[in-house]
Design a protein around this motif. Structure first.
Motif, mmCIF file in Angstrom:
data_model
loop_
_atom_site.group_PDB
_atom_site.id
_atom_site.type_symbol
_atom_site.label_atom_id
_atom_site.label_comp_id
_atom_site.label_asym_id
_atom_site.label_seq_id
_atom_site.Cartn_x
_atom_site.Cartn_y
_atom_site.Cartn_z
ATOM 1 N N HIS A 164 0.810 -1.209 0.000
ATOM 2 C CA HIS A 164 0.000 0.000 0.000
ATOM 3 C C HIS A 164 0.847 1.264 0.000
ATOM 4 O O HIS A 164 2.068 1.234 0.208
ATOM 5 C CB HIS A 164 -0.921 -0.005 1.215
ATOM 6 N N SER A 165 0.167 2.384 -0.221
ATOM 7 C CA SER A 165 0.785 3.699 -0.221
ATOM 8 C C SER A 165 -0.247 4.698 0.265
ATOM 9 O O SER A 165 -1.450 4.520 0.041
ATOM 10 C CB SER A 165 1.262 4.069 -1.630
ATOM 11 N N GLN A 166 0.212 5.747 0.923
ATOM 12 C CA GLN A 166 -0.736 6.742 1.423
ATOM 13 C C GLN A 166 -0.090 8.118 1.402
ATOM 14 O O GLN A 166 1.117 8.248 1.582
ATOM 15 C CB GLN A 166 -1.171 6.393 2.848
ATOM 16 N N ILE A 167 -0.907 9.132 1.163
ATOM 17 C CA ILE A 167 -0.441 10.514 1.232
ATOM 18 C C ILE A 167 -1.467 11.338 1.992
ATOM 19 O O ILE A 167 -2.673 11.092 1.917
ATOM 20 C CB ILE A 167 -0.198 11.138 -0.165
ATOM 21 N N GLY A 178 -2.805 -2.685 -3.344
ATOM 22 C CA GLY A 178 -3.194 -3.851 -4.111
ATOM 23 C C GLY A 178 -4.179 -4.674 -3.303
ATOM 24 O O GLY A 178 -3.946 -4.963 -2.128
ATOM 25 N N ASN A 179 -5.291 -5.037 -3.920
ATOM 26 C CA ASN A 179 -6.320 -5.833 -3.231
ATOM 27 C C ASN A 179 -6.069 -7.309 -3.498
ATOM 28 O O ASN A 179 -6.306 -7.794 -4.605
ATOM 29 C CB ASN A 179 -7.718 -5.445 -3.699
ATOM 30 N N PRO A 180 -5.585 -8.075 -2.481
ATOM 31 C CA PRO A 180 -5.289 -9.490 -2.701
ATOM 32 C C PRO A 180 -6.518 -10.347 -2.887
ATOM 33 O O PRO A 180 -6.414 -11.504 -3.285
ATOM 34 C CB PRO A 180 -4.529 -9.882 -1.423
ATOM 35 N N GLY A 181 -7.710 -9.773 -2.627
ATOM 36 C CA GLY A 181 -8.937 -10.528 -2.808
ATOM 37 C C GLY A 181 -9.432 -10.560 -4.242
ATOM 38 O O GLY A 181 -10.408 -11.249 -4.542
ATOM 39 N N LEU A 182 -8.760 -9.820 -5.139
ATOM 40 C CA LEU A 182 -9.153 -9.774 -6.543
ATOM 41 C C LEU A 182 -8.046 -10.352 -7.411
ATOM 42 O O LEU A 182 -6.870 -10.248 -7.073
ATOM 43 C CB LEU A 182 -9.441 -8.333 -6.972
ATOM 44 N N PRO A 183 -8.397 -10.975 -8.534
ATOM 45 C CA PRO A 183 -7.372 -11.546 -9.417
ATOM 46 C C PRO A 183 -6.356 -10.496 -9.841
ATOM 47 O O PRO A 183 -6.715 -9.404 -10.274
ATOM 48 C CB PRO A 183 -8.196 -12.045 -10.612
ATOM 49 N N ILE A 197 -8.711 1.852 -9.218
ATOM 50 C CA ILE A 197 -7.978 2.892 -9.937
ATOM 51 C C ILE A 197 -7.285 2.353 -11.173
ATOM 52 O O ILE A 197 -7.309 2.966 -12.239
ATOM 53 C CB ILE A 197 -6.937 3.538 -8.993
ATOM 54 N N TYR A 198 -6.669 1.170 -11.033
ATOM 55 C CA TYR A 198 -5.837 0.668 -12.132
ATOM 56 C C TYR A 198 -5.758 -0.842 -12.064
ATOM 57 O O TYR A 198 -5.525 -1.421 -10.999
ATOM 58 C CB TYR A 198 -4.428 1.262 -12.018
ATOM 59 N N ASP A 199 -5.964 -1.470 -13.206
ATOM 60 C CA ASP A 199 -5.836 -2.923 -13.309
ATOM 61 C C ASP A 199 -5.145 -3.235 -14.627
ATOM 62 O O ASP A 199 -5.722 -3.077 -15.698
ATOM 63 C CB ASP A 199 -7.211 -3.592 -13.249
ATOM 64 N N ALA A 200 -3.886 -3.654 -14.523
ATOM 65 C CA ALA A 200 -3.120 -3.970 -15.723
ATOM 66 C C ALA A 200 -3.507 -5.314 -16.311
ATOM 67 O O ALA A 200 -3.066 -5.652 -17.417
ATOM 68 C CB ALA A 200 -1.624 -3.957 -15.402
ATOM 69 N N PRO A 242 1.433 0.991 -5.560
ATOM 70 C CA PRO A 242 1.221 2.289 -6.203
ATOM 71 C C PRO A 242 1.977 3.402 -5.487
ATOM 72 O O PRO A 242 2.490 3.231 -4.374
ATOM 73 C CB PRO A 242 -0.295 2.486 -6.070
ATOM 74 N N ALA A 243 2.030 4.550 -6.126
ATOM 75 C CA ALA A 243 2.529 5.784 -5.519
ATOM 76 C C ALA A 243 1.564 6.900 -5.900
ATOM 77 O O ALA A 243 0.904 6.827 -6.949
ATOM 78 C CB ALA A 243 3.941 6.102 -5.999
ATOM 79 N N ASN A 244 1.472 7.942 -5.068
ATOM 80 C CA ASN A 244 0.451 8.965 -5.265
ATOM 81 C C ASN A 244 1.016 10.369 -5.099
ATOM 82 O O ASN A 244 1.936 10.593 -4.312
ATOM 83 C CB ASN A 244 -0.688 8.786 -4.256
ATOM 84 N N ILE A 245 0.409 11.310 -5.836
ATOM 85 C CA ILE A 245 0.720 12.728 -5.728
ATOM 86 C C ILE A 245 -0.602 13.498 -5.795
ATOM 87 O O ILE A 245 -1.474 13.178 -6.608
ATOM 88 C CB ILE A 245 1.646 13.199 -6.874
#
Length: 557
Positions: free
Chosen positions: A466-469, A481-486, A512-515, A523-526
């Motif tokens: 995780h990341s937080q700002i 990252g949610n480990p409960g989702l593929p 937010i994002y799923d590759a 992730p990282a945030n600004i």
């Protein structure tokens, strides 16, 4: 500024799905349609008609489709068709003054398919709404949307589906599934009906129906691309006083067990365009997990931990700090972070604990006093239990002494990847990834500049890497990252009062994002402007790192 961002990056949106992005398509209201008959262009059976619906705060003159099930000899059904496509995005508002029986919402494979490729069932459970999916044989409960109050207020339902996976959002609570009602590759219709012939007791209003042939994405641009044979992971981001955004990242051939390098890109236009990558450090072994912190005096700090994969067992050389006084153009030699868990002389990890080991994930934080804190995790020379700690620097990050280390948590579970946030009040919040089953984020707090910490307590947040700002208004944007989702895609939500409870928010998180790969998160945030955010994610298959743009309104309030 973000309006410009959205316009400029529209042509650069990435193919990976971001299910929670705002619906894109025509939304049908029924205010101008005649009452007393079914909506034009849709087929209906049973008691289905457009009716006045100035209810529960809706405007005078509001109309909606009304479905009524008051008899055991039949049931209402509405079918609206849309051109067949391999993806479907559907949105609607619902109010159910009577909800004694449930509501079925399906995406049919053809105009006449009433079973559907995807088939969901919504039923009232007190003030909550329980959500089930039909797997072709049985109904399976996949979640509960809390505090919906479906009989007294309008709430939104959103379905985003491909041929293999579907997500349903009920009043912002999102549930994903791969349990299909039938086999198919395309969808052509939206089907809404009551639970069936025998169950009775439904008065349902449906308004603002939208159907689109593709799943919308948040605006995004590619910030960096790795050369052939390499992949990008583990971004860290910071914003300088002049607004320049700098992002460091790890580039290597795989997630681990191989040597990589740390590179950096920068943007001077709020993430719209990015510089070519520059090399920060290329060492004999593997520097990884870079994080960035911009200090109030303009110094930029980069941290990483250093692995020797060729040793048997692996050697963890500890965590290091590099300094830049020119926004990352040039860097100092690395300085080791002292810790009672290990030194920089080569403790072994993970197969032996003879020397202990340590690593880091969260960036350095700066206190009002000028002291700096870096969160670490690892083991000591005498205790193999994985713990989280904080090391203090009192000279602006030049030195980091082991005697200044305090423990955040240690116990029967493994404490991993702690992150720190300094709130406007001075309170420091530590979030810790845990080895619990199921995975849950833990919280610890300090009210004395990090010298002492509360015992970590569990939350209901399913977070890893995780990341937080801290945002300008004192709230926190948490992404993970949610480990409960593929694939562990990146989700996030905003904690309006980070000094209070963090529970009950993750159920309405934003995807937010799923590759679409199996190696995500980190992730990282600004905060590029008030209520405007940039999240950095990566796609190991495409060898790219991307900047994803969101706004405050994209997160549930």
């Amino acid at each position: 500024m973000l309006g410009v961002v959205l316009a400029l990056v529209a042509s650069s949106q990435l193919p990976s799905p971001a299910v929670a992005a705002p619906f894109v398509g025509t939304v049908r209201t029924f205010d101008a349609e005649p009452t007393g008959s079914a909506p034009s262009g849709c087929s209906a059976t049973g008691d289905v008609s457009v009716e006045a619906a100035a209810l529960a705060g809706a405007a005078t003159g509001n109309r909606a489709v009304k479905l009524v099930d008051a008899t055991a000899s039949g049931y209402p059904r509405l079918i609206c068709t849309h051109a067949a496509s391999a993806q479907k995005s559907v949105t609607m508002r619902i109010l159910a003054p009577q909800l004694d029986t449930g509501v079925v919402i399906a995406l049919g494979k053809t105009a006449s398919d009433t079973t559907g490729l995807w088939r969901f069932y919504l039923e009232r459970s007190g003030v909550d709404v329980k959500v089930s999916v039909f797997n072709g044989t049985n109904w399976v409960v996949i979640g509960t949307a809390p505090n919906v109050n479906p009989t007294t207020r309008w709430f939104r339902v959103r379905i985003d589906a491909t041929a293999t996976r579907s997500t349903i959002e009920v009043d912002g609570a999102r549930f994903s599934t791969n349990a299909r009602a039938s086999v198919g590759t395309t969808m052509e219709s939206l089907v809404i009906n009551s639970a069936g012939t025998a169950p009775v007791g439904l008065q349902l209003f449906v308004d603002d129906i939208g159907i689109a042939g593709s799943i919308p994405k948040f605006p995004a641009v590619v910030a960096a691309t790795a050369p052939s044979g390499q992949q990008i992971r583990f971004p860290g981001a910071a914003q300088m006083a002049d607004g320049t955004i700098v992002v460091a990242y790890y580039e290597g051939p795989s997630h681990g067990a191989t040597n990589g390098v740390i590179k950096l890109v920068r943007s001077i236009d709020d993430g719209l365009t990015w510089s070519s990558p520059s090399l920060v450090t290329d060492q004999v072994h593997d520097p990884r997990g870079p994080q960035l912190t911009a200090l109030t005096d303009g110094t930029l700090l980069l941290t990483y931990f250093y692995m020797e994969w060729t040793a048997s067992p692996y050697v963890a050389h500890g965590t290091f700090v590099m300094r830049s006084t020119d926004a990352g153009l040039t860097w100092s030699t690395p300085t080791a972070v002292g810790t009672q868990m290990s030194c920089a002389c080569g403790p072994v990890w993970p197969d032996s604990y003879a020397g202990g080991w340590s690593a880091h994930k969260g960036p350095i934080v700066e206190l009002a006093s000028g002291d700096l804190l870096i969160p670490l995790y690892g083991t000591t020379t005498t205790d193999s239990r994985m713990r989280a700690t904080v090391v203090r620097s009192t000279d602006g990050g030049v030195t980091w002494d082991a005697p200044n280390e305090v423990t955040l948590g240690v116990g029967s579970l493994s404490y991993l990847e702690p992150n720190l946030s300094v709130l406007p009040s001075g309170e420091i919040v530590a979030t810790i990834r845990m080895s619990s089953n199921p995975r849950r984020l833990y919280l610890s707090r300090s009210f004395d500049d990090g010298f002492t910490w509360t015992t970590p307590v569990t939350t209901d947040i399913p977070a890893e890497s995780h990341s937080q700002i801290v945002l300008a208004d004192g709230s926190i944007l948490l992404t993970y990252g949610n480990p409960g989702l593929p694939g562990r895609p990146t989700e996030g939500f905003i904690i309006e009062n980070p000094s209070g409870s963090w529970d009950g928010l993750a159920v309405r998180s934003t995807l937010i994002y799923d590759a679409g790969t199996t190696d995500q998160g980190n992730p990282a945030n600004i905060e590029i402007a008030p209520d405007q955010y940039l999240t950095i994610g990566y796609d190991v298959s495409a060898r790219t790192m991307s900047a994803i743009f969101t706004t405050r309104s994209d997160y549930a309030g």
